[in-house]
Design a protein around this motif. Structure first.
Motif, mmCIF file in Angstrom:
data_model
loop_
_atom_site.group_PDB
_atom_site.id
_atom_site.type_symbol
_atom_site.label_atom_id
_atom_site.label_comp_id
_atom_site.label_asym_id
_atom_site.label_seq_id
_atom_site.Cartn_x
_atom_site.Cartn_y
_atom_site.Cartn_z
ATOM 1 N N VAL A 20 -7.300 35.702 -11.221
ATOM 2 C CA VAL A 20 -6.488 36.229 -10.116
ATOM 3 C C VAL A 20 -7.220 36.052 -8.786
ATOM 4 C CG1 VAL A 20 -5.536 38.331 -9.105
ATOM 5 C CG2 VAL A 20 -5.161 37.834 -11.525
ATOM 6 N N ASP A 21 -8.519 36.352 -8.766
ATOM 7 C CA ASP A 21 -9.294 36.177 -7.530
ATOM 8 C C ASP A 21 -9.230 34.730 -7.051
ATOM 9 O OD1 ASP A 21 -10.026 38.806 -7.410
ATOM 10 O OD2 ASP A 21 -12.014 38.527 -8.303
ATOM 11 N N ALA A 23 -6.927 32.479 -7.770
ATOM 12 C CA ALA A 23 -5.554 32.156 -7.368
ATOM 13 C C ALA A 23 -5.225 32.728 -5.996
ATOM 14 C CB ALA A 23 -4.571 32.685 -8.413
ATOM 15 N N MET A 24 -5.717 33.935 -5.706
ATOM 16 C CA MET A 24 -5.446 34.541 -4.398
ATOM 17 C C MET A 24 -6.153 33.792 -3.279
ATOM 18 S SD MET A 24 -4.966 38.641 -4.595
ATOM 19 C CE MET A 24 -6.621 39.019 -5.138
ATOM 20 N N ARG A 25 -7.352 33.292 -3.571
ATOM 21 C CA ARG A 25 -8.039 32.497 -2.552
ATOM 22 C C ARG A 25 -7.236 31.245 -2.214
ATOM 23 N NH1 ARG A 25 -12.700 34.143 -5.467
ATOM 24 N NH2 ARG A 25 -12.692 32.206 -6.678
ATOM 25 N N ALA A 27 -4.031 30.948 -2.569
ATOM 26 C CA ALA A 27 -2.757 31.363 -1.966
ATOM 27 C C ALA A 27 -2.935 32.033 -0.623
ATOM 28 C CB ALA A 27 -2.031 32.315 -2.919
ATOM 29 N N PRO A 30 -3.068 38.299 -1.077
ATOM 30 C CA PRO A 30 -2.232 38.893 -2.130
ATOM 31 C C PRO A 30 -0.737 38.750 -1.895
ATOM 32 C CG PRO A 30 -3.267 40.595 -0.785
ATOM 33 C CD PRO A 30 -3.905 39.291 -0.396
ATOM 34 N N GLN A 32 0.904 36.236 -0.742
ATOM 35 C CA GLN A 32 1.384 34.908 -1.120
ATOM 36 C C GLN A 32 1.147 34.612 -2.608
ATOM 37 O OE1 GLN A 32 -0.519 35.240 1.906
ATOM 38 N NE2 GLN A 32 1.497 35.412 2.856
ATOM 39 N N PHE A 33 0.421 35.493 -3.264
ATOM 40 C CA PHE A 33 0.061 35.279 -4.666
ATOM 41 C C PHE A 33 1.184 35.769 -5.573
ATOM 42 C CE2 PHE A 33 -1.769 37.642 -8.348
ATOM 43 C CZ PHE A 33 -2.044 36.541 -9.144
ATOM 44 N N ASP A 34 1.604 34.941 -6.524
ATOM 45 C CA ASP A 34 2.649 35.306 -7.480
ATOM 46 C C ASP A 34 1.990 35.800 -8.770
ATOM 47 O OD1 ASP A 34 4.806 35.638 -9.108
ATOM 48 O OD2 ASP A 34 5.679 33.655 -8.751
ATOM 49 N N ALA A 35 1.937 37.117 -8.936
ATOM 50 C CA ALA A 35 1.236 37.719 -10.075
ATOM 51 C C ALA A 35 1.884 37.375 -11.408
ATOM 52 C CB ALA A 35 1.180 39.239 -9.903
#
Length: 234
Positions: A20-21, A23-25, A27, A30, A32-35
């Protein structure tokens, strides 16, 4: 509590947190991040889910309380007829009491839920957690709820007094004239003082002050609670 929950999840599923970390970087944050695209392999314990739910309830209730204050801004009523303005102002004045009580109750629940989390060595955990919970739930009762009770109970239940409009007629000595003129309660909002826009300014100032004081008391209690909790964990 959300930061603690993240550490709890890291202990159970460090790979998920790392993914997740990353992916958020990519994106750029948070929002823009699709959980939904990354699935954990472990779930948070039910005690943690309950705390996160309770934190969210408290946050939303603060917004609801502040919204009932914002709704007393005089410009909302300037173009309304007297009857409609009076009904809306009275609704928002009384809604504040209900929202304030709901906030106090939800904070009480939050303290109980947080105290359900692991806290101290097993041999002392129950006694320590019980003392912590009772101390701070008692403070919510005495420093927050007890302050509101003289207004809330009459307004909500009609016991131990009466609501704002009825008490207002008594305070101005108006029952004799009201009865003699055949003025019924349904006429009060149209003919009374409460629909006056200038009176909305009065109520707005009072509710802003009450809200500030209420949130300050709750904030102090929760701050002290977290300090004591951290001291026990250390």
């Amino acid at each position: 509590m959300f930061a603690e929950a993240r550490e709890e999840l890291r202990r159970q599923d460090s790979g998920f947190i790392a993914t997740v970390d990353a992916a958020m970087r990519l994106a750029n944050g948070p929002l823009q991040f699709d959980a939904r695209k990354i699935k954990p392999t472990k779930s948070l314990p039910v005690e943690w889910v309950a705390v996160l739910e309770s934190c969210t309830d408290v946050t939303m209730q603060v917004h609801a309380l502040e919204g009932s204050v914002d709704a007393l801004e005089p410009e909302f009523y300037e173009d309304l007829d007297a009857d409609r303005a009076g009904r809306l102002i009275y609704h928002n004045i009384t809604s504040w009491v209900h929202h304030a009580w709901a906030l106090a109750t939800k904070v009480d629940v939050l303290i109980a839920k947080v105290c359900d989390l692991p806290l101290a060595p097993e041999k002392t955990a129950l006694a320590v957690k019980y003392k912590l919970e009772r101390t701070y739930r008692n403070r919510i009762e005495t420093e927050v709820k007890a302050v509101m009770e003289p207004t809330r109970t009459p307004l909500t239940h009609g016991a131990g007094g009466v609501g704002l409009m009825a008490r207002g007629v008594t305070e101005i000595g108006g029952w004799e004239g009201t009865v003699a003129a055949g003025i019924l309660p349904s006429f009060f909002l149209d003919g009374g003082y409460i629909q006056d826009v200038s009176n909305a300014r009065h109520w707005l100032a009072r509710r802003k002050s009450h809200t500030k004081g209420l949130l300050a008391r709750i904030g102090t209690i929760l701050g002290d609670f977290e300090q004591d909790r951290e001291a026990i964990k250390a």
